[in-house]
Write a protein that holds these residues in place. Structure first.
Motif, PDB file in Angstrom:
ATOM      1  N   UNK A 111      36.103  90.894 133.640  1.00 51.25           N
ATOM      2  CA  UNK A 111      36.513  89.333 133.217  1.00 51.25           C
ATOM      3  C   UNK A 111      37.489  89.413 131.826  1.00 51.25           C
ATOM      4  N   UNK A 112      37.091  90.186 130.720  1.00 51.27           N
ATOM      5  CA  UNK A 112      37.629  90.586 129.570  1.00 51.27           C
ATOM      6  C   UNK A 112      39.067  91.185 129.685  1.00 51.27           C
ATOM      7  N   UNK A 113      39.176  91.868 130.661  1.00 46.14           N
ATOM      8  CA  UNK A 113      40.417  92.454 130.937  1.00 46.14           C
ATOM      9  C   UNK A 113      41.484  91.641 131.382  1.00 46.14           C
ATOM     10  N   UNK A 114      41.074  90.435 131.792  1.00 45.36           N
ATOM     11  CA  UNK A 114      42.315  89.682 132.315  1.00 45.36           C
ATOM     12  C   UNK A 114      42.916  88.955 130.999  1.00 45.36           C
ATOM     13  N   UNK A 115      42.013  88.758 130.034  1.00 52.06           N
ATOM     14  CA  UNK A 115      42.692  87.881 128.681  1.00 52.06           C
ATOM     15  C   UNK A 115      43.669  88.597 127.952  1.00 52.06           C
ATOM     16  N   UNK A 116      44.675  87.699 127.705  1.00 55.44           N
ATOM     17  CA  UNK A 116      45.815  88.157 126.722  1.00 55.44           C
ATOM     18  C   UNK A 116      45.412  88.948 125.620  1.00 55.44           C
ATOM     19  N   UNK A 117      46.377  89.584 124.814  1.00 53.34           N
ATOM     20  CA  UNK A 117      45.918  90.341 123.560  1.00 53.34           C
ATOM     21  C   UNK A 117      45.751  88.892 122.460  1.00 53.34           C
ATOM     22  N   UNK A 118      45.319  89.084 121.255  1.00 52.41           N
ATOM     23  CA  UNK A 118      45.359  88.029 120.416  1.00 52.41           C
ATOM     24  C   UNK A 118      44.918  86.914 120.862  1.00 52.41           C
ATOM     25  N   UNK A 119      43.699  86.642 121.831  1.00 56.66           N
ATOM     26  CA  UNK A 119      43.520  85.635 122.532  1.00 56.66           C
ATOM     27  C   UNK A 119      43.199  84.367 121.874  1.00 56.66           C
ATOM     28  N   UNK A 120      42.495  84.440 120.545  1.00 55.09           N
ATOM     29  CA  UNK A 120      42.364  83.367 119.586  1.00 55.09           C
ATOM     30  C   UNK A 120      43.804  82.703 119.234  1.00 55.09           C
ATOM     31  N   UNK A 121      44.709  83.503 118.928  1.00 51.01           N
ATOM     32  CA  UNK A 121      45.967  83.038 118.665  1.00 51.01           C
ATOM     33  C   UNK A 121      46.688  82.084 119.980  1.00 51.01           C
TER      34      UNK A 121
END
Ligand SMILES: C[S@@+](CC[C@H](N)C(=O)[O-])C[C@H]1O[C@@H](n2cnc3c(N)ncnc32)[C@H](O)[C@@H]1O
Length: 299
Positions: free
Chosen positions: A157-167
């Motif tokens: 699931x984490x692999x699908x998240x964009x880089x710098x997800x917080x921003x």
């Protein structure tokens, strides 16, 4: 993963065990589907917490809601039968995150005042002045860093998240607050206050047919040209490229002429997607809400 999707486990983490109710409510704005789909006809959706299926039942002749997770499907069935919303794993994780908000200097009274606003320009100014503080930015970025998220989410699931997800998430929140009135936005209250809906199910919800299946397998064995619309949540976040291709082929097979597909993703859009309605979705979260003709999925 036998099917090629991390959702198969029915859990967000990597621990073994029974599938769980992951979502007590949905974070997808059905106004997108209302605008995209012609009324009537037969629609396929993902069951999740049942919210979208129940809304679709108001306007369509027949709604089939599939889910790969038997616990989630049973929960959707209970909600359709009138059982009150409960908190799933996702709501418990978000509750943990919200408990940290006072550390960022956020006060409940300020948050309530913000959520009562209905002028997007005033909301934007309020956000900048009172809520988008240095401590909030640093806190959210830490909370949504891979190092922290690993405690609760599987690598698939984490692999699908964009880089710098917080921003990225802060940008999506701000986009929503400067676009949609807070006062009439249940998703802003769900995210920031953890509010659950108390709305009873509409009578038409009883027409929703619930099916325990993954979407690709279900559509492959459905009659050709038998669905007029598809809304597939963000089921491809966490799926392999092979499953993605299989799903697209299955959609093309099951789509009636003129059928429309809605597909969400946490990912950032790769280039310009002409049908991307992410900014119109009041639920704040999405990078992609792709609305396109099912004919695009035919090889
Ligand atoms: C993709 S998740 C994400 C939550 C969703 N965005 C919401 O707001 O409720 C929604 C549901 O999709 C189900 N799901 C994931 N992959 C699936 C698939 N390939 N076929 C059917 N259901 C799937 C999960 O079990 C979960 O109940």
């Amino acid at each position: 993963m036998t099917l090629g999707t991390a959702w198969e486990a029915g859990r967000l983490d990597t621990k073994r065990g029974q599938p769980r109710v992951l979502f007590g409510r949905m974070y997808e704005d059905p106004e997108i589907e209302r605008a995209a789909f012609a009324p009537g006809g037969r629609v396929l959706c993902i069951a999740s917490a049942g919210c979208t299926a129940m809304q679709l039942a108001l306007r369509h002749d027949s709604v089939v809601a599939v889910d790969i997770n038997p616990a989630q499907l049973a929960y959707a069935g209970q909600r359709i039968a009138g059982v009150a919303m409960a908190r799933g794993t996702a709501e418990q994780i978000m509750r943990f995150g919200r408990a940290l908000l006072p550390l960022a200097g956020w006060k409940l009274a300020t948050l309530r005042a913000f959520l009562a606003l209905d002028d997007p320009a005033a909301q934007h100014a309020f956000w900048r002045e009172h809520l988008d503080t240095r401590r909030f930015r640093a806190g959210l970025d830490t909370l949504l860093s891979l190092a922290t998220l690993r405690a609760a989410y599987s690598p698939g699931l984490l692999a699908s998240l964009p880089r710098r997800f917080g921003a990225v998430m802060r940008g999506r929140m701000e986009r929503c607050f400067r676009t949609h009135p807070n006062r009439t936005n249940p998703y802003a209250r769900a995210l920031l206050l953890g509010e659950l809906s108390r709305d009873p199910p509409p009578r038409e919800a009883r027409r929703v047919r619930l099916v325990h299946a993954d979407a690709a397998s279900f559509l492959e064995r459905s009659a050709a040209a038998s669905f007029h619309a598809f809304t597939l949540s963000n089921i491809l976040d966490g799926a392999t490229a092979a499953y993605r291709e299989r799903l697209f082929r299955a959609v093309a097979h099951a789509a009636a002429p003129g059928a429309v597909v809605v597909l969400r993703s946490f990912g950032e859009p790769a280039g310009d997607i002409p049908g991307n309605r992410a900014a119109d979705d009041r639920s704040l979260l999405w990078g992609v809400v792709d609305v396109r003709p099912a004919a695009d999925f035919a090889a």
